[in-house]
Design an enzyme around this catalytic site. Sequence first.
Site, PDB file in Angstrom:
ATOM      1  N   LYS A  68       0.729  -1.263  -0.035  1.00 35.41           N
ATOM      2  CA  LYS A  68      -0.009   0.014  -0.103  1.00 35.41           C
ATOM      3  C   LYS A  68       0.838   0.938   0.108  1.00 35.41           C
ATOM      4  O   LYS A  68       1.945   1.355   0.269  1.00 35.41           O
ATOM      5  CB  LYS A  68      -1.059   0.019   1.043  1.00 35.41           C
ATOM      6  CG  LYS A  68      -2.044  -0.947   0.988  1.00 35.41           C
ATOM      7  CD  LYS A  68      -3.413  -0.843   1.758  1.00 35.41           C
ATOM      8  CE  LYS A  68      -4.368  -1.797   1.356  1.00 35.41           C
ATOM      9  NZ  LYS A  68      -5.582  -1.575   1.975  1.00 35.41           N
ATOM     10  N   ARG A  99      -3.855 -10.258   4.346  1.00 39.50           N
ATOM     11  CA  ARG A  99      -4.209 -10.066   3.028  1.00 39.50           C
ATOM     12  C   ARG A  99      -3.069  -9.547   2.286  1.00 39.50           C
ATOM     13  O   ARG A  99      -2.761  -8.510   2.459  1.00 39.50           O
ATOM     14  CB  ARG A  99      -5.500  -9.323   2.642  1.00 39.50           C
ATOM     15  CG  ARG A  99      -6.053  -9.164   1.169  1.00 39.50           C
ATOM     16  CD  ARG A  99      -7.219  -8.434   0.950  1.00 39.50           C
ATOM     17  NE  ARG A  99      -7.675  -8.379  -0.369  1.00 39.50           N
ATOM     18  CZ  ARG A  99      -7.112  -7.550  -1.089  1.00 39.50           C
ATOM     19  NH1 ARG A  99      -6.238  -6.539  -1.056  1.00 39.50           N
ATOM     20  NH2 ARG A  99      -7.683  -7.510  -2.294  1.00 39.50           N
TER      21      ARG A  99
END
Length: 375
Positions: free
Chosen positions: A309, A344
Amino acid sequence: MSGAVGAGVYIHPIAFATGPQAEDGAAIRLAGSMVYASRFALVTREGAVAVRRSLFGVREFESALGDLDAALETEARRQWGNLQKAHAPLQAGERTIRFDQPQVMGVLNVTPDSFSDGGDFLERPDAGKAHAAAMLEAGAAVIDIGGESTRPGAAATWEGDEKERVLPAVEYCAAMGAAISVDTRRAGVLEAALQAGAHIANDVSALRYDPRSAELAANAGCPVILMHAPGSGDDLHDGGEYDDVVSDVFDFLKDARERAIAGGIAEDRIMLDPGIGFGKSLADNLALLNALPLFHALGSPLLLGVSRKRLIGALSHEEAAHDRLGGSLALAMRGMDAGVHMLRVHDVKETVQARNVWRGLRDAALTDFAQLPMD
C-alpha cells in the site's frame, strides 16, 4: 465521519509478554492468537474527547472499572471478554481455516487498473490460474478474487463487467479446491460468485453499498469480511475526516458487526478489517496500525490488508508498488505481533515464510521460562 455521539469505552492492550509464564500467569491470550497481553489502558470518551485513561494489569480489571456508569461498565466487561475470546475455525467449503496462528490470504486481481497488479491476470487467464496455484502451494489459506479497483480515484465498475472478470477466476480456483473469497460490494456479483464456487464475501463497504448484500450473505450462510471505509457510495475514500481515527473506526466496525448480526449473519461468520489506506491519511494509518490490538475487543477475527500500500512508499522514498516487499513484510509482522488472524497479501511465499519464522519464535518462547524457579 467525524462527530462521535455519546460516551464510549475502549480497552487497549498496551504491553505484551512472550507467554503467560513470563508474567507468572498475569497475561491473557489475545483472541485465541499466539500473542499475550499483560497491561491495558482503559479509555473513556465523551463525544469527540477522551476524558479518562487509566492503566491496569490482568489482575486489576475489577478495580480499573472504577466509577464507570452501568452502560460503560457493561461495555467494558464485554470488551474484556472479547479480548480473551478464542475464535472458532472458519469453514470455507471443505476447507477449515483455524485461527490459532496467523493465516495468509493471497490476492488475485482480475482488473485492468488495480494499483499493484492490475491487468496482469485479466487478459491472461492461464497466468491467473498459475498465480493462484502458486499461492496455494506457498501456503495461502484463502484466495481473494477482486474484479474492481478500489484505489483512490478509480471509477466504479459496471456489475456485468465485474462478473465477467471474477467468475472465470472463481471457477478455476474452485477447481483447485481453494477456499475463495470474492472482493466485491455488489450483491449480484457475490451471488454469482457463490454459485460458481466462492465461499466468503469480502465487502469493502461493510455491506452498505448494495442494500441486497446483507440479506444475500445471511441467506447463503457465507462468512463475511466487513471493512471500514468512510464512503458508502461509489467513492469509498470520500469523507475521511475523524475526531479520533482509532475510536471512530472501532465504533464503525462495532456498528457494522451489530447490523450484520441483526440481519441474520451468524456471529461466528464475521471477520473485521480496519481498512488501512481507505480514506485515511498517513498519520491515520499509522495510528490504526499501532492500535491494532484494541480491535480484538470487538469480538471477531481480524483481517489486515497492508500489502504494497501507498503508506509504504510514503515512508520510504515513494517506491512503486512492486518495490514494496520489505515494507509489506514489516507491516505483516506488525499485524502478527498484534494478534491479527489473517493477512491479505500479494507476496504469499515471502509472507508465509515470515509467518513460519515468527511462529517458531513464539513456540520457543512458551518454554523459555519453564526451567526457571519463581521467587
